[in-house]
Scaffold this active site. Structure first.
Site, mmCIF file in Angstrom:
data_model
loop_
_atom_site.group_PDB
_atom_site.id
_atom_site.type_symbol
_atom_site.label_atom_id
_atom_site.label_comp_id
_atom_site.label_asym_id
_atom_site.label_seq_id
_atom_site.Cartn_x
_atom_site.Cartn_y
_atom_site.Cartn_z
ATOM 1 N N ASP A 52 0.822 -1.208 0.000
ATOM 2 C CA ASP A 52 0.000 0.000 0.000
ATOM 3 C C ASP A 52 0.857 1.258 0.000
ATOM 4 O O ASP A 52 0.511 2.242 -0.651
ATOM 5 C CB ASP A 52 -0.918 0.007 1.225
ATOM 6 C CG ASP A 52 -1.990 -1.064 1.126
ATOM 7 O OD1 ASP A 52 -2.461 -1.310 0.012
ATOM 8 O OD2 ASP A 52 -2.330 -1.658 2.169
ATOM 9 N N GLY A 53 1.940 1.220 0.735
ATOM 10 C CA GLY A 53 2.838 2.385 0.793
ATOM 11 C C GLY A 53 3.356 2.727 -0.595
ATOM 12 O O GLY A 53 3.378 3.898 -0.982
ATOM 13 N N THR A 165 -9.726 1.810 6.084
ATOM 14 C CA THR A 165 -9.141 0.577 6.608
ATOM 15 C C THR A 165 -7.697 0.789 7.083
ATOM 16 O O THR A 165 -7.061 -0.163 7.529
ATOM 17 C CB THR A 165 -9.168 -0.521 5.528
ATOM 18 O OG1 THR A 165 -8.724 0.047 4.289
ATOM 19 C CG2 THR A 165 -10.574 -1.072 5.337
#
Ligand code: NAP
Ligand code: MN
Length: 268
Positions: A52-53, A165
């Site tokens: 995700d980063g 999330t």
């Protein structure tokens, strides 16, 4: 002469990502695509390899492009990442057959005004307002010019649906389905005592609302702003306005059940 079908490959540098990138480039070329390791505005797709980063950084570094993204997860969690490294063949097959949906990712804009000028930020997950050196912050919060509360605590998260999330979830905020045009204000360690009263839970705000946060005057220099985890410090903040952004990011979606499967497998 046929038109080139350029696909940008954006990858982080870990071993698994580099291995996946090599394999992906080989297979894309074999299928008639033109993979590009430097970002091209003429591309039809961005493939981001990492977690995700890496996905968040790919969007920030390339100034929120309109070219859709698809992610291959080599990170720890990879909630944004749609594919696994061993799914490249089926991905290429389905991409060529246009067997996918394009999903919109809503973002949050912040206008941070100091006594001298205003600064503009866009967040994919969230924008957080916190105290410097872990100090308590005291913030006046307005929704569409209506005073909501004087908040005291560690800070406030303003999260997008897709960001719900992430940090928001750890802070006790709700999971919001990505297509719901909304923002969520989530308190970080809100103080509730006879001295201070703050909303203990998060609130979900409609997508056309303006959230305004004003630090109390004597605290105007003790505020930090975090945009998707990147820290910014401004002198003499007067107000921070937060709204849903007009800009949008697009992401390929290969299964309509992906979101719910992801929630179960990655959070339970
Ligand atoms: P990081 O330290 O690797 O991020 C923390 C974790 O959040 C990682 O496991 C990351 O997944 C995951 N994540 C990021 N966006 C997500 C999303 N939309 N839904 C579910 N999980 C998500 O740093 P990073 O990778 O640069 O990510 C920055 C983000 O970290 C910030 O935007 C913030 O949301 C989050 N954060 C969380 C906390 C907390 O939970 N207490 C504190 C600070 C920041 P990958 O492993 O795939 O990268
Ligand atoms: Mn990460």
């Amino acid at each position: 002469m046929s038109e080139e079908r350029i696909i940008n490959i954006i990858s982080n540098r870990n071993y698994e990502s580099r291995k996946t990138k090599k394999n992906l480039i080989y297979k894309l070329r074999k299928n008639g695509f033109e993979p590009s390791e430097t970002y091209s505005d003429k591309a039809e797709l961005n493939i981001c390899i990492g977690g995700d980063g890496a996905f968040l950084r790919a969007i920030h570094r390339n100034a929120f492009p309109e070219i859709p993204f698809v992610g291959i997860n080599t990170g720890h969690l990879g909630f944004f990442q749609e594919l696994l490294p061993n799914e490249i063949d089926s991905f290429i097959r389905r991409y060529k057959a246009q067997d996918y949906q394009v999903e919109k990712i809503y973002m949050v804009d912040a206008t941070v005004c100091t006594k001298k000028k205003c600064f503009y930020l866009t967040g994919i997950n969230e924008i957080v307002i916190k105290g410097v050196r872990s100090k308590v912050v005291h913030l006046e919060v307005f929704i569409n010019d209506n005073h909501l509360q004087r908040f005291s605590g560690d800070g406030l998260i303003v999260s997008t649906p897709s960001g719900s999330t992430a940090y928001n979830f750890s802070a006790g905020g709700s999971i919001v389905y990505p297509s719901l045009e909304s923002l969520q204000i989530t308190p970080l360690a809100p103080i509730n005592s006879s001295a201070y009263r703050s909303l203990p839970n998060s609130a979900i705000i409609p997508g056309d609302a303006i959230i305004q946060i004003k630090p109390e005057l004597r605290y105007e220099n003790s505020i930090l702003v975090l945009n998707d985890g990147m820290e910014f410090k401004y002198d003499s903040i007067v107000s921070i306005d937060l709204t849903m952004s007009d800009k949008k990011i697009y992401k390929l979606n290969f299964s309509k059940d992906m979101y719910w499967n992801n929630l179960k497998s990655k959070f339970l």
